[in-house]
Design an enzyme around this catalytic site. Structure first.
Site, PDB file in Angstrom:
ATOM      1  N   ASN A 166      -6.931 -10.398  37.717  1.00 48.15           N
ATOM      2  CA  ASN A 166      -7.339 -10.746  36.356  1.00 48.15           C
ATOM      3  C   ASN A 166      -8.324  -9.729  35.798  1.00 48.15           C
ATOM      4  OD1 ASN A 166      -7.818 -12.286  33.989  1.00 48.15           O
ATOM      5  ND2 ASN A 166      -9.530 -13.340  34.966  1.00 48.15           N
ATOM      6  N   HIS A 171      -6.458 -15.819  31.028  1.00 46.02           N
ATOM      7  CA  HIS A 171      -5.885 -15.976  29.695  1.00 46.02           C
ATOM      8  C   HIS A 171      -4.484 -15.370  29.644  1.00 46.02           C
ATOM      9  CE1 HIS A 171     -10.066 -16.737  28.649  1.00 46.02           C
ATOM     10  NE2 HIS A 171      -9.721 -17.045  27.417  1.00 46.02           N
TER      11      HIS A 171
END
EC number: 3.1.30.-
Length: 350
Positions: free
Chosen positions: A229, A198
């Site tokens: 991430n 994201h």
């Protein structure tokens, strides 16, 4: 000649209740209906029932029904196409939602806005590239079709938005129907070795399931190394939320460093894999104002986040973006040219 039994069969009669074959079938059907009703209409009620039995006797749930170890993995859609159903608000999505003003950190006796903050699109960077501007309710982005990545995602992060009952487990990654050229598909990431990372984090929109749903649109997703991430990048996202609560609201701009020649992944699309990611954060509380930039390699790291603080000018040179161009030029140059030590002192000291 007939054989005569030594005992009389007339004295014996069938006693008790014996089920006929069709009665057993009906009972089995009612049992299945009961399972469906008890487990809320799930598609695998027998599996759910069996897992409950396993838990009762202490065996534990079967392996496929256990939670994924990757907190960033959401269920993939059945189809890699944008549909009205994929973007419409469900009952779950509307449960915790209310309309709120997200144009800027809220004004209060402790947080007074500058005049330049009140200008239209004050938050949005200016790019020398021709990205497609996409406005969603929670954030705005510029999408670069040649990379199948957004070059930036921008939004105000208010203190109350970081808490709430919105849950990412209800969401699926979906193509973004607002992008005219089409986005990457969730399947482009399947078995690629990269997470669907994201840019605007789901955790920044916990106050609204509808807002969180938007963060799973593929225009907001980019390939990120799994341990990056789930590691240092997650740590930075959590730090920004902590600062948003502390400072009563921030402006956040996030994106990859896009350039020709990047490696790609994808079955249906060539999705560029960025080598670097950045965040630029601005705090305004008239007369106080401060800015900080982070630049990170798309790889695991155990270093302190302070080591990734860089002058915002450096990020502008790498990306070709002009951040917060509506700030008066002299003030903008002063903010964007600050060195690491000065920014660390301003942001990490309290």
């Amino acid at each position: 000649m007939f054989f005569k039994p030594r005992f009389s069969t007339k004295k014996y009669a069938r006693r008790g209740f014996r089920l006929r074959g069709n009665t057993l079938v009906l009972l089995f059907i009612f049992f299945l209906i009961g399972l469906f009703l008890h487990y809320g209409g799930k598609t695998k009620p027998v599996v759910a029932f069996w897992n409950d039995i396993r838990e009762i006797i202490g065996i534990g749930r079967s392996q496929p029904d256990r939670e994924e170890t990757n907190p960033y993995k959401a269920p993939e859609p059945r189809e890699d196409v944008a549909t009205d159903e994929g973007t419409a608000s469900s009952d779950e999505s509307e449960a915790s939602d209310t309309k709120r003003d997200r144009t800027a950190p809220k004004s209060s006796p402790k947080n007074e806005r500058f005049d330049f903050e009140k200008q239209v699109d004050f938050l949005l960077p200016v790019s020398r590239n021709a990205g497609e501007l996409i406005r969603h309710e929670g954030y705005t982005l510029s999408y670069r079709d040649e990379y199948k990545d957004a070059e930036w995602v921008a939004y105000p992060l208010l203190d109350y938005e970081t808490t709430g009952d919105a849950d990412r487990k209800y969401e699926q990654f979906q193509p973004d129907p607002a992008v005219s050229t089409g986005t990457a598909l969730p399947s482009d990431y399947t078995r690629s070795g990269y997470d669907r990372g994201h840019l605007a984090p789901a955790g920044d929109f916990k106050y609204s399931q509808r807002m969180m749903k938007e963060t799973f649109l593929m225009s907001n997703i980019t390939p990120q190394a799994p341990q990056f991430n789930r590691g240092i990048w997650k740590e930075l996202e959590e730090l920004v939320r902590t600062w948003a609560v502390r400072d009563n609201g921030l402006y956040v701009i996030t994106g990859p460093v896009l350039k020709p020649g990047l490696s790609t992944i994808g079955r249906s699309n060539e999705v560029s894999v960025p080598e670097k990611f950045y965040k630029v954060i601005l705090y305004c509380n008239k007369p106080d104002i401060r800015m900080i930039g982070f630049l990170l390699e798309n790889e695991p790291s155990t270093n302190s986040l302070k080591q990734f603080v860089v002058p915002v000018d450096q990020i502008e040179q790498l990306t070709g973006l002009d951040f917060f161009p509506k700030i008066p030029d002299d003030l903008e140059r002063k903010l964007e040219s600050k060195g690491r030590g000065e920014m660390v002192d301003e942001w990490f000291s309290y």
